[in-house]
Design a protein around this motif. Structure first.
Motif, mmCIF file in Angstrom:
data_model
loop_
_atom_site.group_PDB
_atom_site.id
_atom_site.type_symbol
_atom_site.label_atom_id
_atom_site.label_comp_id
_atom_site.label_asym_id
_atom_site.label_seq_id
_atom_site.Cartn_x
_atom_site.Cartn_y
_atom_site.Cartn_z
ATOM 1 N N VAL A 34 10.575 -0.022 3.293
ATOM 2 C CA VAL A 34 9.618 0.734 2.478
ATOM 3 C C VAL A 34 9.105 1.951 3.239
ATOM 4 O O VAL A 34 8.950 3.041 2.674
ATOM 5 C CB VAL A 34 8.455 -0.189 2.064
ATOM 6 C CG1 VAL A 34 7.329 0.610 1.412
ATOM 7 C CG2 VAL A 34 8.956 -1.270 1.115
ATOM 8 N N TYR A 35 8.846 1.779 4.526
ATOM 9 C CA TYR A 35 8.360 2.893 5.358
ATOM 10 C C TYR A 35 9.339 4.066 5.343
ATOM 11 O O TYR A 35 8.956 5.232 5.311
ATOM 12 C CB TYR A 35 8.162 2.385 6.782
ATOM 13 C CG TYR A 35 7.827 3.440 7.797
ATOM 14 C CD1 TYR A 35 6.612 4.109 7.771
ATOM 15 C CD2 TYR A 35 8.739 3.765 8.802
ATOM 16 C CE1 TYR A 35 6.314 5.081 8.704
ATOM 17 C CE2 TYR A 35 8.451 4.736 9.742
ATOM 18 C CZ TYR A 35 7.233 5.387 9.694
ATOM 19 O OH TYR A 35 6.959 6.353 10.621
ATOM 20 N N LEU A 36 10.625 3.734 5.306
ATOM 21 C CA LEU A 36 11.640 4.790 5.313
ATOM 22 C C LEU A 36 11.923 5.333 3.911
ATOM 23 O O LEU A 36 12.097 6.538 3.733
ATOM 24 C CB LEU A 36 12.941 4.255 5.919
ATOM 25 C CG LEU A 36 12.911 3.931 7.409
ATOM 26 C CD1 LEU A 36 14.200 3.247 7.829
ATOM 27 C CD2 LEU A 36 12.684 5.190 8.226
ATOM 28 N N ALA B 276 0.160 -7.550 -6.916
ATOM 29 C CA ALA B 276 1.400 -8.150 -7.425
ATOM 30 C C ALA B 276 2.571 -7.879 -6.493
ATOM 31 O O ALA B 276 3.379 -8.775 -6.198
ATOM 32 C CB ALA B 276 1.693 -7.598 -8.823
ATOM 33 N N VAL B 277 2.672 -6.637 -6.008
ATOM 34 C CA VAL B 277 3.788 -6.282 -5.114
ATOM 35 C C VAL B 277 3.692 -7.053 -3.799
ATOM 36 O O VAL B 277 4.688 -7.585 -3.297
ATOM 37 C CB VAL B 277 3.795 -4.762 -4.854
ATOM 38 C CG1 VAL B 277 4.792 -4.407 -3.748
ATOM 39 C CG2 VAL B 277 4.142 -4.011 -6.125
ATOM 40 N N ALA B 278 2.488 -7.121 -3.236
ATOM 41 C CA ALA B 278 2.308 -7.844 -1.975
ATOM 42 C C ALA B 278 2.674 -9.314 -2.136
ATOM 43 O O ALA B 278 3.348 -9.904 -1.277
ATOM 44 C CB ALA B 278 0.867 -7.708 -1.489
ATOM 45 N N ALA B 279 2.227 -9.934 -3.222
ATOM 46 C CA ALA B 279 2.542 -11.346 -3.456
ATOM 47 C C ALA B 279 4.049 -11.554 -3.613
ATOM 48 O O ALA B 279 4.615 -12.494 -3.033
ATOM 49 C CB ALA B 279 1.805 -11.835 -4.699
ATOM 50 N N GLY C 64 7.153 7.526 -2.912
ATOM 51 C CA GLY C 64 6.065 8.483 -2.752
ATOM 52 C C GLY C 64 5.708 8.807 -1.320
ATOM 53 O O GLY C 64 5.446 9.966 -0.977
ATOM 54 N N GLN C 65 5.697 7.790 -0.443
ATOM 55 C CA GLN C 65 5.184 7.976 0.914
ATOM 56 C C GLN C 65 6.212 7.704 2.010
ATOM 57 O O GLN C 65 5.868 7.734 3.194
ATOM 58 C CB GLN C 65 3.977 7.041 1.133
ATOM 59 C CG GLN C 65 2.865 7.219 0.108
ATOM 60 C CD GLN C 65 1.693 6.298 0.367
ATOM 61 O OE1 GLN C 65 1.071 6.350 1.411
ATOM 62 N NE2 GLN C 65 1.379 5.437 -0.591
ATOM 63 N N GLY C 66 7.449 7.418 1.644
ATOM 64 C CA GLY C 66 8.472 7.128 2.641
ATOM 65 C C GLY C 66 8.882 8.360 3.427
ATOM 66 O O GLY C 66 8.718 9.501 2.978
ATOM 67 N N PHE D 53 0.823 -1.213 0.000
ATOM 68 C CA PHE D 53 0.000 0.000 0.000
ATOM 69 C C PHE D 53 0.861 1.268 0.000
ATOM 70 O O PHE D 53 0.472 2.300 -0.546
ATOM 71 C CB PHE D 53 -0.906 -0.013 1.232
ATOM 72 C CG PHE D 53 -1.884 1.126 1.285
ATOM 73 C CD1 PHE D 53 -3.019 1.126 0.492
ATOM 74 C CD2 PHE D 53 -1.662 2.212 2.128
ATOM 75 C CE1 PHE D 53 -3.917 2.180 0.541
ATOM 76 C CE2 PHE D 53 -2.556 3.270 2.184
ATOM 77 C CZ PHE D 53 -3.689 3.257 1.381
ATOM 78 N N LEU D 54 2.039 1.174 0.618
ATOM 79 C CA LEU D 54 2.943 2.333 0.652
ATOM 80 C C LEU D 54 3.696 2.515 -0.659
ATOM 81 O O LEU D 54 4.321 3.553 -0.873
ATOM 82 C CB LEU D 54 3.952 2.174 1.798
ATOM 83 C CG LEU D 54 3.377 2.140 3.215
ATOM 84 C CD1 LEU D 54 4.500 1.970 4.234
ATOM 85 C CD2 LEU D 54 2.599 3.416 3.509
ATOM 86 N N LEU D 55 3.664 1.490 -1.521
ATOM 87 C CA LEU D 55 4.454 1.548 -2.746
ATOM 88 C C LEU D 55 3.648 1.902 -3.982
ATOM 89 O O LEU D 55 4.211 2.347 -4.986
ATOM 90 C CB LEU D 55 5.153 0.198 -2.975
ATOM 91 C CG LEU D 55 6.315 -0.127 -2.038
ATOM 92 C CD1 LEU D 55 6.782 -1.558 -2.240
ATOM 93 C CD2 LEU D 55 7.463 0.846 -2.264
ATOM 94 N N THR D 56 2.345 1.697 -3.974
ATOM 95 C CA THR D 56 1.551 1.939 -5.175
ATOM 96 C C THR D 56 0.133 2.337 -4.803
ATOM 97 O O THR D 56 -0.359 1.991 -3.724
ATOM 98 C CB THR D 56 1.505 0.682 -6.066
ATOM 99 O OG1 THR D 56 0.719 0.949 -7.229
ATOM 100 C CG2 THR D 56 0.926 -0.502 -5.314
#
Length: 292
Positions: free
Chosen positions: A265-267, A226-229, A271-273, A215-218
């Motif tokens: 990813v959080y850091l 796809a990213v989660a999988a 877009g949202q890091g 969710f933080l990536l797209t």
């Protein structure tokens, strides 16, 4: 280079590691798919509740010598029904109903385990036993995971519309109650699959972390799936290998890998890091200073 090849090949010489990798990949894949809808709808606490509430079902399944997946699914469904009943017949908020039901069923499971310690290994139930899965366990996991993924693929549009806007879903003729019931059934079955890999305690992380990371990536749901999988399968394989080479809990290592990916990813998400947000604030301050 030879050391890297040896690091990868050595575990594959053992049958229990081949089975563990298969279970880790399948469980990671099906959990990642469900985690995207769980994250969007805000059902993270419900996923936690279902994963803990299956404990008495697993214990009773061992006692009566039936597949533990049957007991887990029965009590997972029972937990969902009880939560819905408490919410609809009292003034309690949803989180209170969830907390009361899942802690009560989890406590029942602990009491059952304490009464029959010679027949049930508490550690295997709580933390998983992916290195000790049998051929029958693998067949159960593959059948249940295949069923969940097939339904998710066929009902993907309805489930996604319900997750984003249940009012609009109802307006175009979909039944939100049926979609919610379908998603909860899939959630209970996914918990059964993931129990083999990480156990009751850690299955919550498998149901939340991949979707939260994606969710933080797209912002596109198809990419989020796809990213989660991909992240979940990678964590399952890496965690299983690491647990073999440094002799640690396999389930714990898989979840730790997922948590580390979320932290990165959080850091550093583009877009949202936190780093990207700090750079944007710095550019805005510099622009305001230049304008003055």
């Amino acid at each position: 280079m030879n050391d890297v090849v040896q690091w990868i090949v050595e575990p594959l010489q053992f049958g229990f590691m081949q089975r563990a990798l298969l279970i880790s990949v399948v469980a990671g894949l099906v959990c990642a798919v469900l985690s995207c809808w769980v994250t969007l709808i805000g059902w993270s606490l419900l996923g936690d509740a279902v994963s803990h509430a299956v404990l008495p079902g697993v214990v009773l399944a061992y006692v009566f010598s039936v597949p533990f997946s049957a007991g887990a699914f029965l009590f997972g469904s029972l937990a969902v029904g009880l939560i819905a009943a408490v919410r609809s017949t009292t003034r309690l908020k949803g989180d209170a109903a969830i907390g009361v039901v899942f802690t009560g069923l989890f406590a029942l499971g602990l009491v059952l385990v304490s009464r029959i310690p010679s027949q049930v290994d508490l550690n295997h139930i709580l933390f998983g036993n992916v290195l000790g899965v049998s051929d029958n366990d693998i067949v159960q996991v593959l059948v249940i995971a295949g069923l969940v993924l097939t339904v998710a693929l066929l009902k993907r549009r309805d489930l996604t519309l319900y997750a984003f806007d249940p009012t609009h879903a109802h307006a175009i003729g979909l039944n939100p109650r049926r979609i919610a019931a379908l998603l909860l059934t899939m959630l209970a079955l996914t918990v059964v699959v993931a129990l083999q890999a990480v156990g009751v305690i850690l299955v919550t992380a498998m149901l939340i972390t991949p979707g939260a990371t994606a969710f933080l990536l797209t912002r596109r749901f198809s990419r989020m799936l796809a990213v989660a999988a991909a992240l979940s399968v990678f964590s399952g394989v890496l965690g299983t290998y690491l647990s073999f080479h440094i002799d640690t809990s396999t389930g714990g290592m898989i979840v730790l890998c997922q948590a580390c990916l979320f932290a990165v990813v959080y850091l550093a998400a583009p877009g949202q890091g936190l780093v990207a947000e700090a750079l944007r604030r710095r550019r805005r301050r510099a622009a305001r200073a230049a304008a003055v």
